[in-house]
Design an enzyme around this catalytic site. Structure first.
Site, PDB file in Angstrom:
ATOM      1  N   ASN A   9       0.409  -1.242   0.231  1.00  0.00           N
ATOM      2  CA  ASN A   9      -0.083   0.383  -0.004  1.00  0.00           C
ATOM      3  C   ASN A   9       0.837   1.281   0.048  1.00  0.00           C
ATOM      4  O   ASN A   9       1.313   1.427   0.968  1.00  0.00           O
ATOM      5  CB  ASN A   9      -0.951   0.726   1.070  1.00  0.00           C
ATOM      6  CG  ASN A   9      -1.440   1.012   1.565  1.00  0.00           C
ATOM      7  OD1 ASN A   9      -2.121   1.913   0.806  1.00  0.00           O
ATOM      8  ND2 ASN A   9      -2.292   1.491   2.611  1.00  0.00           N
ATOM      9  N   TRP A  10       1.119   1.694  -1.098  1.00  0.00           N
ATOM     10  CA  TRP A  10       1.809   2.816  -1.094  1.00  0.00           C
ATOM     11  C   TRP A  10       1.309   4.248  -0.242  1.00  0.00           C
ATOM     12  O   TRP A  10       1.482   4.876  -0.667  1.00  0.00           O
ATOM     13  CB  TRP A  10       2.373   3.207  -2.531  1.00  0.00           C
ATOM     14  CG  TRP A  10       3.170   2.392  -2.951  1.00  0.00           C
ATOM     15  CD1 TRP A  10       4.148   1.202  -3.101  1.00  0.00           C
ATOM     16  CD2 TRP A  10       3.861   2.645  -4.766  1.00  0.00           C
ATOM     17  NE1 TRP A  10       4.641   0.125  -3.115  1.00  0.00           N
ATOM     18  CE2 TRP A  10       4.541   1.009  -4.670  1.00  0.00           C
ATOM     19  CE3 TRP A  10       3.408   3.185  -6.039  1.00  0.00           C
ATOM     20  CZ2 TRP A  10       5.357   0.821  -5.720  1.00  0.00           C
ATOM     21  CZ3 TRP A  10       4.043   2.549  -7.404  1.00  0.00           C
ATOM     22  CH2 TRP A  10       4.694   1.362  -7.022  1.00  0.00           C
ATOM     23  N   LYS A  11       0.409   3.855   0.024  1.00  0.00           N
ATOM     24  CA  LYS A  11      -0.641   5.275   0.275  1.00  0.00           C
ATOM     25  C   LYS A  11      -0.383   6.780  -1.091  1.00  0.00           C
ATOM     26  O   LYS A  11      -0.683   6.543  -1.855  1.00  0.00           O
ATOM     27  CB  LYS A  11      -0.037   5.387   2.078  1.00  0.00           C
ATOM     28  CG  LYS A  11      -0.167   4.581   2.464  1.00  0.00           C
ATOM     29  CD  LYS A  11       0.171   4.747   4.051  1.00  0.00           C
ATOM     30  CE  LYS A  11       0.331   3.502   5.112  1.00  0.00           C
ATOM     31  NZ  LYS A  11       0.137   3.328   5.966  1.00  0.00           N
ATOM     32  N   HIS A  96      -9.733   1.230   5.240  1.00  0.00           N
ATOM     33  CA  HIS A  96      -7.598   0.807   6.033  1.00  0.00           C
ATOM     34  C   HIS A  96      -8.631   2.007   7.013  1.00  0.00           C
ATOM     35  O   HIS A  96      -8.816   3.023   7.040  1.00  0.00           O
ATOM     36  CB  HIS A  96      -7.031   1.678   4.751  1.00  0.00           C
ATOM     37  CG  HIS A  96      -5.892   1.957   5.105  1.00  0.00           C
ATOM     38  ND1 HIS A  96      -5.120   2.866   6.380  1.00  0.00           N
ATOM     39  CD2 HIS A  96      -4.530   0.893   5.153  1.00  0.00           C
ATOM     40  CE1 HIS A  96      -3.931   2.286   6.447  1.00  0.00           C
ATOM     41  NE2 HIS A  96      -4.062   1.417   6.182  1.00  0.00           N
ATOM     42  N   GLU A  98      -6.733   4.420   7.873  1.00  0.00           N
ATOM     43  CA  GLU A  98      -7.260   6.316   7.222  1.00  0.00           C
ATOM     44  C   GLU A  98      -7.905   6.473   6.688  1.00  0.00           C
ATOM     45  O   GLU A  98      -8.336   7.742   6.829  1.00  0.00           O
ATOM     46  CB  GLU A  98      -5.402   5.881   6.796  1.00  0.00           C
ATOM     47  CG  GLU A  98      -3.981   6.337   7.628  1.00  0.00           C
ATOM     48  CD  GLU A  98      -3.044   5.856   6.306  1.00  0.00           C
ATOM     49  OE1 GLU A  98      -2.809   5.594   5.289  1.00  0.00           O
ATOM     50  OE2 GLU A  98      -1.969   4.934   7.602  1.00  0.00           O
ATOM     51  N   GLU A 168      -5.322  -5.116  10.956  1.00  0.00           N
ATOM     52  CA  GLU A 168      -3.926  -3.816  11.309  1.00  0.00           C
ATOM     53  C   GLU A 168      -4.541  -3.181  12.540  1.00  0.00           C
ATOM     54  O   GLU A 168      -5.168  -2.552  12.467  1.00  0.00           O
ATOM     55  CB  GLU A 168      -4.219  -2.661  10.475  1.00  0.00           C
ATOM     56  CG  GLU A 168      -3.843  -3.999   8.898  1.00  0.00           C
ATOM     57  CD  GLU A 168      -3.804  -2.670   7.788  1.00  0.00           C
ATOM     58  OE1 GLU A 168      -2.149  -3.361   7.580  1.00  0.00           O
ATOM     59  OE2 GLU A 168      -3.926  -1.088   7.532  1.00  0.00           O
ATOM     60  N   GLY A 174       2.432   2.550  10.363  1.00  0.00           N
ATOM     61  CA  GLY A 174       3.626   3.410  10.352  1.00  0.00           C
ATOM     62  C   GLY A 174       4.362   4.048  11.758  1.00  0.00           C
ATOM     63  O   GLY A 174       4.863   4.967  11.529  1.00  0.00           O
ATOM     64  N   SER A 214       4.052  -2.097   9.883  1.00  0.00           N
ATOM     65  CA  SER A 214       5.197  -2.096  10.123  1.00  0.00           C
ATOM     66  C   SER A 214       5.588  -2.952  10.005  1.00  0.00           C
ATOM     67  O   SER A 214       6.808  -3.472  10.868  1.00  0.00           O
ATOM     68  CB  SER A 214       5.815  -1.675  11.882  1.00  0.00           C
ATOM     69  OG  SER A 214       5.286  -0.126  12.055  1.00  0.00           O
ATOM     70  N   GLY A 235       2.650  -1.141   4.420  1.00  0.00           N
ATOM     71  CA  GLY A 235       2.535   0.366   3.925  1.00  0.00           C
ATOM     72  C   GLY A 235       4.367   1.198   3.792  1.00  0.00           C
ATOM     73  O   GLY A 235       4.620   0.690   2.566  1.00  0.00           O
ATOM     74  N   GLY A 236       5.285   1.547   4.594  1.00  0.00           N
ATOM     75  CA  GLY A 236       6.725   1.994   3.934  1.00  0.00           C
ATOM     76  C   GLY A 236       7.149   1.168   3.532  1.00  0.00           C
ATOM     77  O   GLY A 236       7.756   1.564   2.948  1.00  0.00           O
TER      78      GLY A 236
HETATM   79  C1  PEP Z   1      -0.591  -0.039   6.114  1.00  0.00           C
HETATM   80  O1  PEP Z   1      -0.708   1.368   5.862  1.00  0.00           O
HETATM   81  O2  PEP Z   1      -1.696  -0.741   5.857  1.00  0.00           O
HETATM   82  C2  PEP Z   1       0.750  -0.831   6.942  1.00  0.00           C
HETATM   83  C3  PEP Z   1      -0.016  -1.276   7.638  1.00  0.00           C
HETATM   84  O3  PEP Z   1       1.754   0.766   6.606  1.00  0.00           O
HETATM   85  P1  PEP Z   1       3.438   0.307   7.929  1.00  0.00           P
HETATM   86  O4  PEP Z   1       3.267  -0.659   6.910  1.00  0.00           O
HETATM   87  O5  PEP Z   1       3.282   1.696   7.077  1.00  0.00           O
HETATM   88  O6  PEP Z   1       2.660   0.450   9.288  1.00  0.00           O
END
Ligand code: PEP
Length: 256
Positions: A9-11, A96, A98, A168, A174, A214, A235-236
């Site tokens: 997920n590049w957001k 999500h 967010e 999640e 993040g 993470s 994500g990251g």
């Molecule tokens: C996400 O955005 O779904 C996520 C899990 O982000 P990160 O891996 O950066 O915590």
């Protein structure tokens, strides 16, 4: 046997046509021999078409980060699931944290989007998870149960099986703070129990449940080694081709 699924997920971090292409030109060869893991990349809308050009004949699938629950009409600024499907999108991330927290998406809205995605033939990845304060006050399972009841309301057994769940914990997204494999496994087991109560054990055993929060190359293998964790939403660490490839390899290892 459930096939693990890794979603990147590049957001809103990387998403021009050029950026999307460049990352995927690097990434695709790194995982070209992976056959036991499904790999999905979800760029922002602006990166979808150029991403598809690179991945269309590969083992990487295209995902989008959001959609609206209507197909067409006067909904300024929204994106139709039908438009997404027509440009090669196969998976859709819904609910999500967010979207839920910043854009006030409720379980009712997530449920409408989920049913529409299934109707159109997009494969949903639906996110659920608790806030830190809810975990610290012992309410994690209540929160998860409520989200499951609301977001997955009135789904048939077949629709449930086609849906991927991403657990999640919001405090892990993040933040660099990952749930321990035991904490994640406990909630994944609980989610499976809820599905089993609502449908049956066979259905519960068929649904894929990803962990997200993470994930990094250093913690991926131990998380994926847990029986009820079927890959991850990343994500990251999905922004760099090498780290995402290492996470995919960890998922491939987990089933050998
Ligand atoms: C996400 O955005 O779904 C996520 C899990 O982000 P990160 O891996 O950066 O915590």
């Amino acid at each position: 046997m459930r096939k693990p699924i890794i979603g990147g997920n590049w957001k809103m971090n990387r998403g021009t046509p050029k950026e999307s292409k460049e990352m995927l030109i690097d990434f695709v060869p790194l995982i070209k021999n992976v056959i036991n893991v499904e790999v999905v990349i979800a760029p922002p809308f602006t990166g979808l078409i150029s991403a598809y050009e690179i991945i269309k004949d590969t083992n990487v699938k295209l995902g989008a980060q959001n959609m609206y629950y209507e197909e067409k009409g006067a909904f300024t600024g929204e994106i139709s699931p039908q438009f997404l499907k027509e440009i090669g999108v196969e998976y859709i991330i819904l609910g999500h944290s967010e979207r839920r927290n910043i854009f006030n998406e409720s379980d009712v809205i997530v449920n409408k989007k989920l049913k529409k995605a299934l109707m159109i033939g997009l494969k949903p990845i639906v996110c659920i998870g608790e806030h830190l304060e809810e975990r610290e006050t012992g309410r994690t399972k209540d929160v998860i149960e409520n989200q499951m009841m609301g977001s997955f309301k009135d789904l048939t057994r077949d629709q449930m099986i086609q849906t991927v769940i991403a657990y999640e914990p919001i405090w892990a997204i993040g933040t660099g703070k990952t749930a321990t494999p035991e904490q994640a496994e406990e909630i994944h087991m609980f989610i499976r129990e809820l599905i089993s109560q609502k449908y049956n054990q066979e259905t519960a055993d068929s649904v894929r449940i990803q962990y997200g929060g993470s994930i990094k190359p250093q913690n991926a293998e131990i998380l994926f080694s847990k029986e009820n964790i079927d890959g991850g939403l990343v994500g990251g660490a999905s922004l760099q081709s090498e780290s995402l490839a290492e996470i995919v390899q960890a998922a491939e290892k987990s089933i050998q």
